[in-house]
Write an enzyme that holds these catalytic residues in place. Structure first.
Site, PDB file in Angstrom:
ATOM      1  CD  GLU A 199      -3.146  -0.618   0.256  1.00 19.72           C
ATOM      2  OE1 GLU A 199      -3.593   0.133  -0.166  1.00 19.72           O
ATOM      3  OE2 GLU A 199      -3.250  -1.778  -0.508  1.00 19.72           O
ATOM      4  CG  HIS A 204       5.517   0.190  -3.301  1.00 18.08           C
ATOM      5  ND1 HIS A 204       5.628  -0.917  -2.394  1.00 18.08           N
ATOM      6  CD2 HIS A 204       7.131   0.569  -3.563  1.00 18.08           C
ATOM      7  CE1 HIS A 204       7.134  -1.440  -1.633  1.00 18.08           C
ATOM      8  NE2 HIS A 204       8.371  -0.316  -2.645  1.00 18.08           N
TER       9      HIS A 204
END
Ligand code: AMP
Length: 286
Positions: free
Chosen positions: A35, A37
């Site tokens: 999450e 990224h």
């Protein structure tokens, strides 16, 4: 979504779009996307017309005893996330294409890299600075997004881009955390259930430091010891470093007079975790 593996092909793609006046956004990663990224990718999608995500586990930023061979590489899952988020190109160069025979030029940012992660991981930042410079040369983005999670890396990238006139706009985005506060990281998969449970101690220690600053403590030693106390309450977690630093230079401060960054690295079994938190002295009400 296009999957491009050749450096020449990504440059040709980018140059064509640049000529058409398209703004190119770029999120460099080592894959095993989570999450954290995803939030960078989403933000880049909002800010730019075309979006490139690179997935490259860069061997030159790993030390000889580090986890290069076992670093997670769930490429199909990573591509699926990129597709979901509307990425235009997933750039997946091979190590051979990045470092062909005869390759010898490296980039160093000596002062930023001297302490903390640079001390614990001697060639790490030279590897990071070199690969970021190369990726920028290949992808030619207008803007690149990085996470605050790797605070020292974010300072290094900004310095590098300024010093070498790379002409890329750098955006740093906040750390995305698990529900209990643990900073998301591709390396969290190495934690056993018991270690995972205790891993949040690092964040709690940073929060304790920030809380002490909020109450008006200005002595950096006192802040650091409030942080250390939280870690020392847990058995079998060792402190690599805990520091109260100037967020621009990363030099430790003796007194907290304005904004500081609290940096921390711990070892939990064989896993090493890093995290950081910005903190500021409370404003005096007049
Ligand atoms: P990595 O794949 O670990 O090289 O990370 C790629 C980019 O994602 C870097 O700019 C990291 O700082 C960023 N990143 C990693 N973890 C997080 C997180 N929890 N929140 C926000 N950004 C992150």
């Amino acid at each position: 979504m296009k999957i491009i593996r050749s450096p020449a092909a990504i440059t040709a793609w980018s140059e064509r779009l640049r000529c058409e006046g398209v703004t190119i956004g770029f999120v460099p990663t080592m894959g095993a996307l989570h999450e954290g990224h995803r939030s960078l990718i989403r933000q880049a999608r909002l800010q730019c017309d075309a979006l490139v995500v690179s997935i490259f586990v860069n061997p030159t930023q790993f030390g000889p005893q580090e986890d290069l061979s076992k670093y997670p590489r769930p490429i199909s899952q990573d591509r699926a996330i990129c597709r979901q988020e509307g990425v235009d190109v997933c750039f997946e160069p091979t190590a051979k294409a990045m470092y062909p025979a005869g390759f010898q030029t490296t980039v160093t940012v000596p002062t930023v890299a001297r302490r903390w992660e640079g001390e614990a991981r001697p060639h790490h930042f030279q590897g990071v600075a070199t690969v970021v410079t190369k990726l920028f040369g290949m992808v030619r983005p207008h803007r690149a997004l990085f996470g605050q999670k790797d605070f020292q890396q974010s300072v290094l990238v900004q310095r590098l881009v300024t010093d070498l006139n790379l002409g890329v706009d750098i955006v740093i985005r906040p750390t995305v955390r698990e529900q209990d506060g643990l900073a998301m990281s591709s390396r969290n998969v190495y934690l056993s259930p018991n270690e995972r449970h205790r891993a949040v101690t690092l964040y709690k220690s940073l929060q304790a430091g920030a809380a002490v600053i909020r109450t008006g403590e200005t002595d950096a030693k006192a802040v650091r010891s409030a942080m250390a106390q939280v870690i020392n309450q847990e058995s079998s977690i060792t402190i690599d470093y805990l520091a109260v630093c100037d967020p621009r230079t990363l030099e430790p401060v003796s007194s907290v007079t304005s904004r500081v960054v609290l940096l921390g690295a711990i070892r939990l079994g064989s896993v090493r975790l890093i995290d950081n938190l910005l903190a500021a002295v409370p404003r005096r009400s007049s």
